[in-house]
Design an enzyme around this catalytic site. Structure first.
Site, short mmCIF file in Angstrom:
data_model
loop_
_atom_site.label_atom_id
_atom_site.label_comp_id
_atom_site.label_asym_id
_atom_site.label_seq_id
_atom_site.Cartn_x
_atom_site.Cartn_y
_atom_site.Cartn_z
N ARG A 180 -8.71 -0.51 7.81
CA ARG A 180 -9.70 0.43 7.26
C ARG A 180 -10.05 1.48 8.31
NH1 ARG A 180 -13.93 -1.66 2.92
NH2 ARG A 180 -14.52 0.31 2.00
N CYS A 181 -9.03 2.09 8.83
CA CYS A 181 -9.20 2.95 10.01
C CYS A 181 -7.98 3.83 10.10
CB CYS A 181 -9.31 2.05 11.24
SG CYS A 181 -8.88 2.82 12.78
N GLN A 199 0.83 -1.21 0.00
CA GLN A 199 0.00 0.00 0.00
C GLN A 199 0.86 1.26 0.00
OE1 GLN A 199 -2.96 -2.16 3.10
NE2 GLN A 199 -3.38 0.01 2.86
N GLU A 201 -12.99 4.77 5.13
CA GLU A 201 -13.00 4.09 6.42
C GLU A 201 -14.21 4.39 7.27
OE1 GLU A 201 -8.21 3.92 6.46
OE2 GLU A 201 -9.21 5.55 7.50
#
Lengths: 784, 291
Positions: free
Chosen positions: A366-367, A219, A735
């Site tokens: 996802r945060c 990523q 998110e």
């Protein structure tokens, strides 16, 4: 001039994703699709023990397996100075292959290189490792006692990793003492795993000139390049990192994993390309997990519901190494967002983190770094407070919301919320779900003994890390970047330092550029993930792409436009000051008939530029002045089956405010995906260990990922409060649904069970737990 | 996730498959749908030295309906799910189960006979076959024989099929028009093993009393469990709410599950009882009897 080719208004258009024809036709290009002449496959030997001394490793049988070329162990790496790997925030280091002992089950012990995948697997099976089991520390509360020291390699002889705190402890304690109403609840946000469908993997290859080409599921490819250079000592110009298509990341593909280092070492030592692709089990058991926060939440309030203080004390389980990928100055991430959407006059939050014999991690699933844990704590806490006060949780929230005129709002724990309108977003949600009718239905059902619940979550996120004065990873400031080149015929190529893993950058980036330049988004090619070509950036996670790279892109496009203006002036035969950008083209001020399109200017930039610099390009590095603060109001409606404990999510509405929307269809897709993950976290997912440290969720039979058949129907809506500091007002949305939804689900279940006296239930809310809560509550009622 | 090395033989006919099994002996395994065997091999939990693939054997791919229902060794779950007779009341147990076995993708390849031969204590078909009083057709050295399902299901992952033998078909007896069933399953998600499941089939006399009931549980012990106490309770009785509750209680009592990630022992026992009662109510409702 010629026919008008201007494309008007690409922003806010639900354009179909440009990448999808490739993906849905099976034409994606993933790491495992790559093949190079002479390529070897790597398999890892992993520990069956959570904590054991390694008495010896015998590779002789493995070397006899047909096709096996080499085996490396921790000792080999240590001899080469590559035994340990720094974790991203710099607070700890991690063994590449076990040295002396193993610290968690499935830890990497040896790497086997072979001619085929099958031979590599057979070779790994044939490596004989002699283990002497050691006492296991399977939870942070046992760890805290320091009876078994897990990490003698560290200077501090304790299992305690760090203490972090923010806010005014004394003032908060006093305010809690003085409060008319006070609630306290221990809540655990379980250890869960992002479980991207594509596991992690890489191909390491040195070319004839000794340059490393490293294809990897990353990523953050630029950070990998720098990290690989720092770890291996290979000069950074000799490293080429390529992140091809990625099948989901969700934070799991931010850290650098031991397998990557082994593959590079293998490729260097053997002189052939090496591919390593994790199995599902390896992904679930050894790569970055998320959460695992035990939170004691206390809220003080006046009798009328006005909140007076918030205190949250957290015990964090980080596993064997502190491999959380948080920014350096934020060991507990953005946990300070725990005051949420409310005006607390005082607050205090602290986190103490401990080592255990579990897989390392604590990554941001996802945060935006611990925002999910914080949002759960405050949104669950507010519901418990409402219950104690006998107040409608909607009313309690309305009463304590930050008001829209208070923005920019300085939170008591140190953030400056950029913008928001919490009351409006909640009203839209209540109206759309039909809150009053639901309350009436619930009252009727309760009279009949049926269990129906309504759960609300009105969260505030903090995303877009981040301003250089606060945020860095391995010392690298968390800016991002964009580069635009417009070709003579009015198409172009865009590169950023971000890296899409399903977010749809190929579409949204094209839309931003097209909007700024009046070009066709279909002809703006987006390329990311290649460190040889893309400008340096920190990658995609923490909902940071649009707040950082997206901002850089809009600003780069405006730079292109300023250069284009000079050429337009030349074409229009007027002074530059007489040219204005209007209606997606350049025109002579006050003379709309005299205009040129960007496409015409682009051609001129290469064929008829006059005295101006040829070409039409720009690069922009962007250091955000602040974070962005998306928010939302989520409402869940559930029915609970008394006999089986089954919870049916009958309705779920998400009203999100992520500022300016670039592509509403992509935003809706993001919300659907995040809600589905939030649903899974709330009801089915937990990386569970037994007391002996054995991982009980080693594949998708036991770590559950919902399918379309379990997933509720999602209803979505939006309010739009643009960010005042972002060039196009966008805030990031990836998110929000994962951050905001778990509390809504749990609040709904607890609301359903509240007539029985149930006040809290821990995630994952399994049928067994619900059934037990009902049975215990009824037994208690029977006694009283 | 890479299996250990194995040999592969593709059978051309049922005779060929049988001959190969006889020749290859104990290390050979029949490959039908492969939905349990192949994952087990990938985890290296199963390491057969050779697979005898019967997927190409057309003579084993059949569903015949001749009063009784016979499914050949490679009749797929999905073929049962789509069969036209399945809407008939007498086959309601089969109707129900055919829609909840594993997940739609697994049903595309998975076979009913394969599932029975695997005899997973958490499988769906063993409990259904018990409730429906099915029988298995097995080919051995001495030719074909028919084995009642209660004798076929020996223990966890063990059946009456001996080394070198193969199951050819399963046969479900013909129901009359006063017979209906129901399959009740609680699972954490589609494709998961049942947390608990109950297979129920009831036949009524003309006077509305129970002529016979088949009741069995999945995920309730080392092998699918026939709830003999509940069957006995119902026989000859007029079904009432109390009787149905008592049958459920008998099922809860007789179920002997293990605690795992799906739930505790007490939860699973409770669930077994709830599902048997629900199944009975649904089966009776299908016969027009409200209870």
């Amino acid at each position: 001039m010629s026919t008008d080719t201007t494309i008007k208004g690409s922003l806010g258009v639900p354009m179909k994703r440009k990448e999808d024809p490739r993906f849905i036709q099976g034409k994606g290009n993933y790491v495992d699709d790559l093949s190079f002449p002479g390529m070897l496959y790597m398999a890892l030997v992993r520990s069956p023990y959570p904590h054991a001394e390694i008495a010896g490793i015998d590779i002789s049988e493995a070397m006899k397996v047909p096709g096996v070329v080499a085996v490396i162990t921790g000792k080999d790496l240590e001899a080469a100075g590559l035994g340990w790997l720094p974790t991203f925030h710099g607070l700890d280091k991690q063994m590449v292959l076990a040295i002396g002992k193993v610290l968690f089950q499935y830890q990497e012990v040896a790497a086997v290189f072979a001619e085929s995948r099958g031979a590599a697997a057979d070779g790994a099976e044939a490596v004989q490792v002699d283990y002497n089991p050691l006492p296991v520390v399977a939870d942070p509360f046992t760890s805290k006692k320091d009876e078994v020291l897990l990490r003698p390699d560290r200077e501090a002889k304790t299992n305690h990793i760090y203490h972090w705190e923010v806010g005014d402890r004394d003032r908060t304690d006093q305010a809690l003492q003085a409060s008319e109403k006070r609630i306290r609840q221990r809540m655990w946000f379980p250890r869960c795993h992002p479980a991207p469908l594509e596991p992690c993997g890489c191909v390491a290859q040195f070319d004839k000139m000794g340059r490393l080409h490293f294809h990897v599921t990353s990523q953050a490819p630029h950070v990998y390049r720098t990290a690989v250079s720092l770890v291996t000592g290979i000069p950074e110009d000799k490293i080429h990192v390529i992140s091809p298509d990625i099948g989901g990341g969700f934070g799991n593909k931010v850290p650098v994993y031991p397998g990557y280092v082994c593959a590079i070492v293998g490729a260097l030592k053997i002189g052939r390309p090496v591919k390593w692709i994790e199995s599902r089990t390896e992904n679930l058991t050894s790569t970055g997990f998320a959460r695992d926060y035990h939170m004691d939440v206390e809220i003080g309030a006046k009798a009328d519901g006005t909140v007076t203080a918030l205190k949250v004390s957290t015990t964090a389980d980080h596993g064997a190494f502190d491999a959380a990928a948080d920014p350096s100055k934020y060991p507990a991430g953005m946990f300070g967002i725990v005051t949420g959407s409310y005006t607390f006059p005082t607050a205090h939050a602290e986190v103490d983190a401990f080592f255990t014999n579990k897989a390392p991690g604590g990554i941001a699933y996802r945060c935006s770094f611990r925002v999910t844990e914080a949002s759960f704590a405050i949104e669950r806490g507010m519901d418990i407070l409402a219950d104690e006060l006998g107040m409608d949780p909607v009313e309690l929230r309305r009463k304590n919301f930050v008001k829209k005129e208070q923005f920019p709002f300085p939170s008591v724990l140190g953030f400056t919320y950029d913008s928001g309108d919490y009351h409006k977003t909640l009203e839209v949600a209540l109206e759309k779900i039909g809150y009053q009718a639901l309350l009436k239905e619930q009252a009727e059902k309760r009279a009949k003994g049926e269990l129906m619940g309504i759960g609300i979550s009105t969260f505030t996120e903090v995303v877009g890390a981040g301003p250089s004065k606060h945020f860095d990873i391995l010392g690298i400031k968390m800016f991002d970047s964009a580069e635009i080149r417009i070709h003579p015929t009015g198409s172009g190529i865009v590169r950023t330092g971000a890296k899409s893993q399903g977010q749809g950058h190929e579409t949204t980036w094209a839309q931003i550029v097209a909007e700024e330049l009046g070009l066709d988004p279909q002809n703006i090619l987006v390329e990311e993930g290649d460190t040889d070509t893309a400008p340096y950036g920190l990658g995609t996670y923490a909902s940071r792409s649009t707040p950082t790279a997206g901002a850089a892109l809009a600003m780069a496009a405006r730079r292109v436009r300023e250069r284009a203006r000079k050429i337009a002036a030349h074409l229009l035969e007027v002074g530059e000051g007489d040219v204005e950008w209007k209606d997606y083209k350049f025109q002579v001020k006050g003379v709309p008939a005299k205009s040129v399109t960007m496409k015409e200017v682009a051609f001129a930039a290469y064929t008829n530029m006059g005295q101006n610099e040829p070409g039409l390009e720009a690069t922009q590095y962007y250091d955000p002045p602040n974070m962005t603060f998306p928010h939302g109001a989520y409402i869940a409606v559930v029915d609970v089956d008394r006999d089986t404990g089954e919870v049916k999510v009958r309705r779920f509405l998400a009203v999100d405010d992520c500022g300016t929307i670039i592509n509403p269809m992509i935003v809706e897709g993001q919300v659907h995906g995040g809600l589905t993950e939030g649903f899974a976290i709330a009801f089915m997912q937990e990386i569970q260990y037994d007391k002996d440290g054995n991982n009980l969720n080693t594949n998708f039979t036991d770590y559950l990922v919902p399918t379309s058949l379990e997933t509720p129907h999602w209803e979505t809506a939006h309010t739009v409060t643009p960010s005042p500091h972002h060039p196009i007002g966008a805030k990031g949305v990836g998110e929000s649904p994962n951050v905001g939804s778990p509390a809504a689900f749990v609040n709904a279940v607890v609301d359903a069970l509240s007539p029985l006296g149930v006040r809290h239930i821990e995630m994952p809310v399994t049928r067994d737990k619900v059934w037990r809560a009902i049975r215990d509550a009824e037994a208690k009622k029977g006694q009283s | 996730m890479i299996p250990a090395a194995f040999d592969y033989r593709r059978a051309g006919s049922a005779d060929d498959a049988f001959a190969q099994l006889q020749k290859l002996g104990g290390d050979a395994r029949v490959l039908a749908g492969g939905q349990s065997l192949i994952p087990a091999m990938r985890f290296r939990l199963a390491r057969p030295s050779v697979l005898v693939d019967i997927n190409g054997v057309a003579e084993l791919d059949y569903i015949t309906m001749n009063g009784a229902l016979t499914l050949g060794a490679i009749a797929r779950d999905s073929a049962v799910e789509r069969a036209s007779w399945i809407g008939e009341r007498g086959w309601s147990l089969i109707h129900d189960v055919s829609r909840v076995v594993a997940d739609p993708v697994v049903r595309q390849m998975g076979t009913v006979v394969g599932s029975l031969c695997h005899n997973d204590p958490s499988g769906d078909w063993p409990a259904v076959a018990l409730a429906a009083r099915a029988e298995m057709v097995v080919r051995g050295k001495d030719g074909q024989r028919t084995v009642p399902i209660d004798q076929f299901l020996v223990d966890s992952f063990t059946t009456a099929v001996q080394e070198g033998e193969m199951a050819l078909a399963v046969r479900f007896p013909a129901p009359d028009d006063r017979t209906a069933g129901s399959y009740q399953k609680v699972e954490r998600k589609v494709g998961d093993y049942a947390t608990a499941a109950a297979a129920v089939q009831v036949s009524l006399n003309a006077d509305g009393t129970v002529r016979g009931a088949g009741i069995a549980l999945s995920s309730a012990g080392p092998c699918a469990v026939r709830v003999t106490d509940a069957e006995a309770l119902l026989k000859g009785q007029t079904p009432t709410a109390d009787l149905i509750r008592a049958a459920g209680e008998a099922a809860a009592k007789q179920s002997d599950p293990q605690a795992d990630l799906r739930g505790s022992v007490e939860y699973k026992k409770n669930l077994a009882g709830v599902l048997v009662s629900r199944g009975l109510r649904q089966a009776l409702a299908r016969l027009g009897v409200q209870s």
